[in-house]
Design an enzyme around this catalytic site. Structure first.
Site, PDB file in Angstrom:
ATOM      1  N   ASN A 115       0.765  -1.250   0.090  1.00 48.02           N
ATOM      2  CA  ASN A 115       0.043   0.168  -0.041  1.00 48.02           C
ATOM      3  C   ASN A 115       0.833   1.214   0.137  1.00 48.02           C
ATOM      4  O   ASN A 115       0.616   2.292  -0.688  1.00 48.02           O
ATOM      5  CB  ASN A 115      -0.964   0.000   1.306  1.00 48.02           C
ATOM      6  CG  ASN A 115      -1.746  -1.067   1.058  1.00 48.02           C
ATOM      7  OD1 ASN A 115      -2.028  -1.777   0.050  1.00 48.02           O
ATOM      8  ND2 ASN A 115      -2.596  -1.315   2.053  1.00 48.02           N
ATOM      9  N   HIS A 161     -16.539  36.545 -30.345  1.00 48.69           N
ATOM     10  CA  HIS A 161     -17.778  35.842 -31.133  1.00 48.69           C
ATOM     11  C   HIS A 161     -17.396  35.439 -32.525  1.00 48.69           C
ATOM     12  O   HIS A 161     -18.202  34.958 -33.408  1.00 48.69           O
ATOM     13  CB  HIS A 161     -19.177  36.901 -31.343  1.00 48.69           C
ATOM     14  CG  HIS A 161     -19.359  37.373 -29.997  1.00 48.69           C
ATOM     15  ND1 HIS A 161     -20.261  36.971 -29.270  1.00 48.69           N
ATOM     16  CD2 HIS A 161     -18.959  38.702 -29.754  1.00 48.69           C
ATOM     17  CE1 HIS A 161     -20.536  37.634 -28.223  1.00 48.69           C
ATOM     18  NE2 HIS A 161     -19.647  38.789 -28.687  1.00 48.69           N
ATOM     19  N   SER A 282      -4.180  14.649 -48.927  1.00 47.88           N
ATOM     20  CA  SER A 282      -5.362  13.791 -49.151  1.00 47.88           C
ATOM     21  C   SER A 282      -5.046  12.899 -50.321  1.00 47.88           C
ATOM     22  O   SER A 282      -4.393  13.091 -51.261  1.00 47.88           O
ATOM     23  CB  SER A 282      -6.274  14.839 -49.378  1.00 47.88           C
ATOM     24  OG  SER A 282      -7.279  14.003 -50.148  1.00 47.88           O
ATOM     25  N   LYS A 288      -4.817  19.357 -51.450  1.00 50.40           N
ATOM     26  CA  LYS A 288      -5.080  19.331 -49.864  1.00 50.40           C
ATOM     27  C   LYS A 288      -3.802  19.326 -49.194  1.00 50.40           C
ATOM     28  O   LYS A 288      -2.866  18.569 -49.288  1.00 50.40           O
ATOM     29  CB  LYS A 288      -6.104  18.137 -49.394  1.00 50.40           C
ATOM     30  CG  LYS A 288      -7.514  18.234 -49.703  1.00 50.40           C
ATOM     31  CD  LYS A 288      -8.236  19.451 -49.152  1.00 50.40           C
ATOM     32  CE  LYS A 288      -8.474  19.583 -47.651  1.00 50.40           C
ATOM     33  NZ  LYS A 288      -9.684  18.309 -47.475  1.00 50.40           N
ATOM     34  N   GLU A 295      -5.872  19.208 -35.391  1.00 50.30           N
ATOM     35  CA  GLU A 295      -6.953  18.630 -35.009  1.00 50.30           C
ATOM     36  C   GLU A 295      -6.921  17.226 -33.870  1.00 50.30           C
ATOM     37  O   GLU A 295      -7.740  17.260 -33.057  1.00 50.30           O
ATOM     38  CB  GLU A 295      -7.454  17.834 -36.428  1.00 50.30           C
ATOM     39  CG  GLU A 295      -8.083  18.921 -37.486  1.00 50.30           C
ATOM     40  CD  GLU A 295      -8.188  18.250 -38.740  1.00 50.30           C
ATOM     41  OE1 GLU A 295      -7.271  18.002 -39.781  1.00 50.30           O
ATOM     42  OE2 GLU A 295      -9.221  17.588 -39.082  1.00 50.30           O
ATOM     43  N   GLN A 327      -6.279   0.705  -7.765  1.00 47.67           N
ATOM     44  CA  GLN A 327      -5.312   0.134  -8.745  1.00 47.67           C
ATOM     45  C   GLN A 327      -5.913   0.573  -9.899  1.00 47.67           C
ATOM     46  O   GLN A 327      -5.228   0.732 -11.085  1.00 47.67           O
ATOM     47  CB  GLN A 327      -5.629  -1.282  -8.700  1.00 47.67           C
ATOM     48  CG  GLN A 327      -4.799  -2.084  -9.826  1.00 47.67           C
ATOM     49  CD  GLN A 327      -4.411  -3.565  -9.425  1.00 47.67           C
ATOM     50  OE1 GLN A 327      -3.841  -4.137  -8.628  1.00 47.67           O
ATOM     51  NE2 GLN A 327      -5.314  -4.391 -10.174  1.00 47.67           N
TER      52      GLN A 327
END
Ligand code: ARG
Length: 462
Positions: A115, A161, A282, A288, A295, A327
């Site tokens: 412990n 915003h 891509s 791309k 991300e 545990q």
């Protein structure tokens, strides 16, 4: 004395070994082997202390020390055979020690329990991770400072915003993240200081009747002091929770920055180009270049919050002291730590390599009537209008520009005077974005001079 069909550590009381399902649910060796180095460090400190206090002989301590070093090298070289039957890292190490050195191995567990052992090992492991997080944060902060320094006076739109609000500087925006990661750094340091008390020697829960020296083991393991209450020492997982909550807040900051990089690197914004090294392509669309690292950093926050919530749920309502529930603390912390360090390193790499597109930033800075507040402030300062009236006049001018399809500086003086007769040519001096940012000299404001003061302060602090 040991019944081989039951357990060699506690077989004395048992007539039969565990069911296979019992073994499967009980064993932690599949994951807690990651704490092998910490376990062996703890055992070495404990053995040396047992000898110094006369609880075991010097020759036994020496045999234990040598044997533990052998076990460590076996683990590090990958030749160590971990056994599920031996449940966890503590018993795997001790059993192998017994094979190597024989009888003295049995004296190592004097005045100690799994412990206090597991609490010690896990604390040492988490402490190492806090040190790694500190390095990762420092490197990220340095990368942000370099970006801020390069573009201390580059103008860009500031948003509220996600709508254009007022022009700000690139340096100011980078320094906002320096402040956030700086607070994360101080949370990491605080957590490390608070957790740095040694559970070792709390034994099962009540302490021990052997004349152990907990100060000695605490010092040997780099703790500031022994934990002062043995019940608390074996029950406490606050340190892991504080690690996870610190990681969660930092991951939240990382995800906000990651989100901005995703937006900024899009064809619609073009505020930054991410390097090839931190982008992917891509398989179908040749044009791309995807911000995958950003991300994924944005997503890492999910599993890190999950770990924090998960361990909170495991710990809530547990009676003192140790329960086997505890545990379940490790896997989530291991996973969160791995992903936190990875996210910090990936963010540092992206920031170091990315190029801010100064022209796009400047073009966007002037659009969206970003200097409307400067116009309102001019009406207050020069014409003495109350701010609410100035706000109304400016709103009418914005509406006029919008209907004409132009920006505020493109309105003629006649246009301006048709809304408020006292407006003079001087108003155009405040409608430029560079002027706008230069004027925001309040402490912590976006003026390049102010940004440079903050950059210097941070450089001196680091
Ligand atoms: N493997 C256990 C854990 O991770 C070690 C402590 C076991 N202690 C006990 N009394 N069964 O928590």
């Amino acid at each position: 004395m040991t019944d081989q069909s039951s357990n060699q550590m506690w077989g004395g009381r048992f007539a039969a070994g565990p069911d296979a399902i019992m073994e499967a649910i009980n064993a932690s060796i599949g994951f807690d082997q990651r704490m092998a180095a910490q376990d062996i460090a703890g055992s070495r400190a404990h053995a040396a202390m047992l000898a110094a206090t006369g609880v075991i002989s010097d020759s036994d301590a020496e045999a234990i020390r040598e044997g533990l070093l052998t076990v460590l090298s076996e683990i590090q070289s990958g030749e160590f055979q971990f056994s599920t039957a031996l449940e966890d890292i503590h018993m795997n190490v001790e059993a192998r020690l017994k094979e190597i050195i024989g009888e003295p191995a049995g004296r190592l567990h004097t005045g100690r329990s799994r412990n206090d052992q597991v609490a010690t090992d896990f604390k040492l492991w988490v402490r190492d991770q806090l040190d790694a997080a500190e390095s990762g944060l420092l490197a990220l902060i340095r990368a942000l400072l370099a970006q801020a320094e390069a573009g201390a006076d580059w103008v860009m739109p500031g948003f509220t915003h996600l709508q254009t609000a007022q022009p700000v500087t690139w340096g100011h925006h980078m320094m906002a993240y320096v402040e956030m990661f700086g607070r994360d750094l101080s949370r990491v340091r605080d957590a490390r200081t608070r957790m740095n008390e040694s559970p070792l020697g709390a034994a099962a829960l009540a302490g021990t009747s052997f004349p152990i020296d907990r100060h000695m083991t605490a010092e040997a393991l780099g703790f500031d002091r022994p934990a002062a209450n043995s019940l608390d020492a074996v029950s406490d997982r606050d340190f892991a929770l504080e690690f996870l909550s610190t990681a969660s807040i930092c991951a939240m900051h990382l995800s906000r920055f990651a989100e901005e990089l995703v937006i900024w690197s899009s064809a619609q914004f073009r505020f930054v180009s991410l390097s090839d090294r931190f982008s992917t392509g891509s398989s179908i669309m040749p044009q791309k270049k995807n911000p995958d690292a950003a991300e994924l950093i944005r997503a890492k926050v999910g599993r890190i919050y999950g770990a924090n919530t998960g361990l909170m749920m495991v710990m809530k309502g547990l009676p003192l002291t140790y329960s086997k529930d505890m545990q379940e603390d490790k896997e989530q912390v291991f996973d969160a730590a791995d992903n936190w360090m990875l996210a910090l390193a990936a963010m540092e790499g992206m920031v170091k390599d990315m190029t801010a597109n100064r022209e796009s930033l400047a073009a966007a800075a002037g659009s969206g009537f970003s200097t409307a507040t400067d116009l309102a402030d001019w009406l207050v300062r020069v014409l003495g209008l109350p701010f609410r009236d100035a706000h109304h006049v400016t709103g009418s001018l914005v509406a006029m520009a919008e209907s004409k399809g132009c920006d505020l500086p493109d309105l003629t003086l006649d246009d301006m005077q048709s809304v408020h007769a006292d407006i003079t040519q001087d108003v155009y001096s405040v409608l430029g974005v560079q002027n706008s940012v230069n004027s925001r000299q309040s402490y912590g404001g976006t003026a390049p001079d102010q940004v440079r003061i903050q950059i210097e302060r941070w450089k001196a602090n680091l």
